[in-house]
Structure formats: structure tokens, C-alpha cells
Enzyme design. Structure first.
Site, PDB file in Angstrom:
ATOM      1  N   GLU A 280       0.841  -1.164  -0.024  1.00  0.00           N
ATOM      2  CA  GLU A 280       0.032   0.189   0.005  1.00  0.00           C
ATOM      3  C   GLU A 280       0.789   1.270  -0.163  1.00  0.00           C
ATOM      4  OE1 GLU A 280      -3.690   2.016   2.740  1.00  0.00           O
ATOM      5  OE2 GLU A 280      -2.359   0.234   3.614  1.00  0.00           O
ATOM      6  N   LYS A 338      -9.484   3.111  -3.491  1.00  0.00           N
ATOM      7  CA  LYS A 338     -10.022   2.434  -2.263  1.00  0.00           C
ATOM      8  C   LYS A 338     -11.431   2.918  -2.001  1.00  0.00           C
ATOM      9  CE  LYS A 338      -8.915   1.780   2.560  1.00  0.00           C
ATOM     10  NZ  LYS A 338      -7.935   1.586   3.581  1.00  0.00           N
ATOM     11  N   CYS A 390      -5.895  -2.676   2.186  1.00  0.00           N
ATOM     12  CA  CYS A 390      -5.754  -2.670   3.596  1.00  0.00           C
ATOM     13  C   CYS A 390      -7.310  -2.933   4.297  1.00  0.00           C
ATOM     14  CB  CYS A 390      -5.520  -1.178   4.033  1.00  0.00           C
ATOM     15  SG  CYS A 390      -5.254  -0.782   5.743  1.00  0.00           S
TER      16      CYS A 390
END
Length: 519
Positions: A280, A338, A390
Site C-alpha cells: 500500500e 479504495k 488494507c
């Protein structure tokens, strides 16, 4: 006969010792999850919890449930202290207070459904057996979306290696939680029968125990079923680059050349891999600033016919918006933003009032915008990869709904925010469950660990070393077919729980009505 100086066990449990027992029982839930993986503690904890709720008033049951939640979250997610103190630059006293407030709020959200349970279901035998597992699972589901959700410490995760794991591709993690709770409720009910020497109910107890035993046996049988399939031609080689960059220097421009150099040194020996994954926000630049880096990676990966996938922060200069993204380079194509953001880590709730109060509310990445729904995944030649960043991997239904026709899943993360706590290990276990639920191989690339590869059965095929800069290489298979959970998500389990909730309320109302009929 009990006297004022010799109270019964039940009378003692109606007082503060019962709250203390609930607190301890809640803490046992953590032992059933990673890294301890003692799954039987979840059964013990819920059985004791059921036992301590018996005979309480509605308000006392809510209070008792709060103590259980306080023990569960106090032991299970106290690792947020590391983020608040070590990386949020908050003093120890204030960090302790903030952690306690966070844990207490989670315990409050956990406890509220049990007031409803105690008032409308607990006084009927059928109501108890049907209502308790239903209210528990609906509570877990509620915590997956309420105030953006915090889907942590679900009971089902502790059973990814027990017989119940066979149910995961059918019902998802909520279904596993349901079986754990209904098993504990049945055991607690049997204990009550023996305590009261109520032989008329022994047959009912035997039936309930046989029913839950059949669910466990069915889980064992389901482990042998192949929901998805692959061939040897579907084999691919994957390299995970784990740079172990300290958060303190991650966005310091002085260290940028060294960080990029380390990423390249860990990558260059592995261009023969089919897929290379960086974690990430691995590239310490905004997307529009990283043109040279991306072009260089594009050239090297295309020369070697390699797909390289990396996290990067994307800045939309026209909209003045920032996104946490995954970009595909070389043989890989597309960029994903995301959708589920981490409160305070990526955005600040009530930003108008909190921004600027303390350093924790001004973390450098807390300016991220959520990406749009229904995005395309990363494409590599004739197959696609479903990407998750994540926090997203802990949402069962988000993962299933975004899978589409992808034959592989990838998740990238930076769990350095939680230091050497149990938080990253719990995160690792939840990613395993997503692989099992959806029958797909899952690649997990992180900055500090745990990086790894999970099979379509949720098995750990490859695992890196935490807090070590390294590259690890393993094999994955592209899989075809779908699991029942991928098709339906958690909807059938939630619908079943709502039905059971209504039946539980009905049985209690019926029992109370019969009890008040004149002889």
C-alpha cells in the site's frame, strides 16, 4: 435454602461478581482469534455469557453485556493505542484515555442489542435458543456498516481451522459465528435443565445438542467439497516485495531516493515472476509526481512480460481530491481507488470540529476521498484480479460483491501503524477467511508484514517475516467457478437471523400469554 448471609450462586451472579465474570469471558474471545487460535475459548466465553444473563432485568442485562463487550474489545483491539500514541504523537495519558473511550464506544454498540434480547426473547426457552444467536449475528452485521463499520473480532474468524471452516464458502463468516453461538446457547440451556432437575425438558435438550452437532459434522463434510477449480495451466509465479519502511521516514522527501532504490533492489532479481506486488502506497510520491518512476517500471515489466501491481496515492488536480489507489503496470492495466476508508487514518469524522485539536487528528494521510462503486479490477492479459486495499479486506460482502469474474484476489496494506501488536495478525487471519469464502487464491502484500499467499481453501501457502525487508516468491492458481457465498453474500444468513428473531419474539409472547390464562 439461601439466607442473607448465605446467598445462592445465582444471587451472587446478579451482583458485581457477575459483571466481573462477563468481563473476563469477553476477554477470552481474543484467545480464540489470531495469534492464539484457541477456538474452543469462544464456545466457553459465549456459554458463560449466556449463563450470566439469566434472570437479569432488562437494564442489568444491558449492563452485563457492556462489561462483556468491554472485556472483548479491551483485550482484542487495544492495539489502537499504538496508532494513537506511537504514530499519532499523542501523550501517554491522553492516548490511554482515547483508547479507553474507543473501546467503551465499541462495547456500547455491542451491548445495545442485548437489551432488546432480554426484554423480548430471553424469558422463553424457544425464544432464548432462537433469539440469542440471531441477536449476536445481527449485532456483528450491524457493526459491519454502522458509522462506516468496524468489522473486527467476529467469532467465526476463530474457526477458520476448525470443522466449521467448511461452512465459510456457503454462509461466510457470519454463518460460522451463528453456529458457534447457537452451540453455546444449547449447552447453556442444557446446564439450566440439569440445575433445575427438569426431566421434561431433557428430550428438548438432547434434540438441540444433536442439531448443533450435525452442523459441526456438516462443516467437516463440506471441507471436502470443491466449489472452484483450476488446472496446472492456471499456475502463476508471484513475488511479494516487503520493504519494511518506517512510517517516520515514509513521506520525508530526504529519504525518497533511498526508499525507491530499496524497492528496486528488492524487485530486480524477480523479473521472471508473472506478478510482482508492492504494498500500500509503496511509491512515496503522488501519482502525478511519479511519472518517471512509473514509466521506468512500465518499461522493465513489459520487457519481461511481468505484471507489477503497486499501491500509490492518486491526486486528482482538477477535483482537488486524493485517493488511495492500486495501479497496474507492465502486463497489468488499470487503477483502482479504495472505497472503504479508515476513520482518522484516511479521513477525519466530524472534520470541521476535530481537525487541528491534537496531532492524531492531523495524520498526513487523513485527507483521502472514497473511490466510486462498481470499479473495474486490474486486468492482466486474459484474466482479471480483484483488488482490495488494507481495511477493505475485512468487509465480507464488499469483497464478494466486488469480485465479479476475477480469477484472483490481491490485497495490499501497511500494518506498520499497529506496530508489533496482535492487530496485524488478526488482519492476516481475516484475509485468509476472504480467500476461503470466495474460493480464490489471495495475494497479500504489506510494508512490514505479514505478507503472504492464501489458497482457495484459506490455507497459508506462503508467509513472510514481519519487520524484515525481503522479497518472497510463491505460486498461485487462477480459479474458476463461484462459491454460494460469492453469489449471495451474507443475505441468506441475515435473513435467517431476522426470521429467528421474529419467531423468538412470538414464542415469548405466546408463553407469557399462556402463563396469564385463568385456570
Amino acid at each position: 435454602m439461601a439466607t442473607a448471609t448465605n446467598p445462592t450462586t445465582r444471587e451472587i451472579l446478579h451482583r458485581w461478581p457477575g459483571d466481573l465474570l462477563a468481563l473476563i469471558s469477553g476477554a477470552l474471545i481474543t484467545l480464540s482469534l489470531a495469534p492464539y487460535n484457541l477456538w474452543f475459548f469462544s464456545l466457553l466465553a459465549i456459554t458463560v455469557f449466556c449463563w450470566t444473563l439469566r434472570g437479569l432485568s432488562n437494564r442489568s442485562a444491558w449492563c452485563r453485556s457492556f462489561f462483556f463487550g468491554l472485556g472483548m474489545y479491551g483485550s482484542g483491539v487495544s492495539w489502537v493505542y499504538v496508532s494513537i500514541h506511537d504514530f499519532g504523537y499523542t501523550g501517554i495519558p491522553l492516548a490511554i484515555v482515547m483508547t479507553f473511550l474507543f473501546v467503551s464506544f465499541l462495547a456500547l454498540v455491542f451491548s445495545l442489542p442485548f437489551y432488546f434480547f432480554q426484554r423480548f426473547m430471553s424469558r422463553s426457552r424457544f425464544g432464548f435458543l432462537l433469539g440469542f444467536p440471531a441477536i449476536w449475528v445481527l449485532g456483528e452485521w450491524l457493526r459491519s456498516w454502522f458509522l462506516t463499520g468496524f468489522p473486527w473480532l467476529y467469532l467465526g474468524y476463530g474457526h477458520i481451522d476448525s470443522w466449521l471452516a467448511g461452512w465459510a464458502p456457503v454462509t461466510g463468516v457470519f454463518g460460522l459465528s451463528f453456529i458457534v453461538v447457537i452451540t453455546s446457547a444449547a449447552v447453556a440451556s442444557v446446564q439450566q435443565d440439569f440445575e433445575n432437575l427438569n426431566k421434561r425438558r431433557y428430550l428438548f435438550s438432547a434434540i438441540s445438542l444433536c442439531t448443533v452437532a450435525s452442523l459441526w459434522l456438516a462443516g467437516l463434510q463440506l471441507q471436502n467439497h470443491e466449489w472452484t477449480h483450476h488446472t496446472e495451466a492456471d499456475k502463476r509465479t508471484v513475488t511479494l516485495v516487503q520493504p519494511n519502511i518506517p512510517l517516520e521516514i515514509k513521506w520525508n522527501s530526504m529519504y525518497r531516493p533511498a526508499i525507491l532504490r530499496q524497492l528496486r533492489e528488492l524487485t530486480d532479481p524477480h523479473w521472471q515472476s508473472d506478478i510482482i506486488v508492492w504494498p500500500e502506497a509503496a511509491i512515496p510520491l503522488m501519482y502525478h509526481e511519479a511519472t518517471d518512476v512509473i514509466e521506468e517500471l512500465e518499461q522493465d515489466s513489459k520487457e519481461n512480460n511481468t505484471a507489477i501491481i503497486s499501491g500509490i496515492l492518486y491526486d486528482d488536480t482538477q477535483l482537488m481530491a486524493y485517493y488511495n489507489g492500486i495501479v497496474g503496470m507492465g502486463a497489468a492495466d488499470n487503477i483502482y481507488f479504495k472505497q472503504r476508508l479508515v476513520p482518522f487514518g484516511e479521513y477525519v469524522p466530524l472534520e470541521k470540529y476535530l481537525r487541528g485539536l491534537i496531532a492524531f487528528f492531523d495524520l498526513p494521510n487523513s485527507i483521502i476521498h472514497a473511490g466510486p462503486n462498481n470499479q473495474q479490477g486490474i486486468t492482466v492479459g486474459d484474466y482479471s484480479i480483484a483488488p482490495y486495499i488494507c481495511y477493505e479486506i475485512v468487509y465480507p460482502d464488499l469483497v464478494a460483491s466486488n469480485l465479479g469474474d476475477a480469477q484472483l484476489m490481491v490485497t495490499i496494506s501497511n500494518d506498520a501503524w499497529f506496530g508489533k501488536s496482535i492487530g496485524p495478525l488478526q488482519h492476516f487471519e481475516m484475509a485468509r477467511m476472504r480467500a476461503l469464502e470466495n474460493g480464490r487464491y489471495l495475494i497479500r502484500g504489506t510494508n512490514t508484514g505479514l505478507s503472504g499467499i492464501f489458497s482457495h481453501k484459506g490455507e497459508i501457502m506462503l508467509q513472510g517475516t514481519p519487520f524484515v525487508a525481503e522479497s518472497i516468491t510463491g505460486n498461485i492458481y487462477l480459479t474458476r467457478g463461484v462459491t454460494p457465498f460469492t453469489l449471495t453474500g451474507s443475505k441468506p444468513t441475515i435473513a435467517l437471523c431476522i426470521l429467528m428473531l421474529l419467531l423468538a419474539i412470538f414464542f415469548q409472547r405466546r408463553q407469557l400469554r399462556v402463563a396469564h390464562l385463568p385456570l
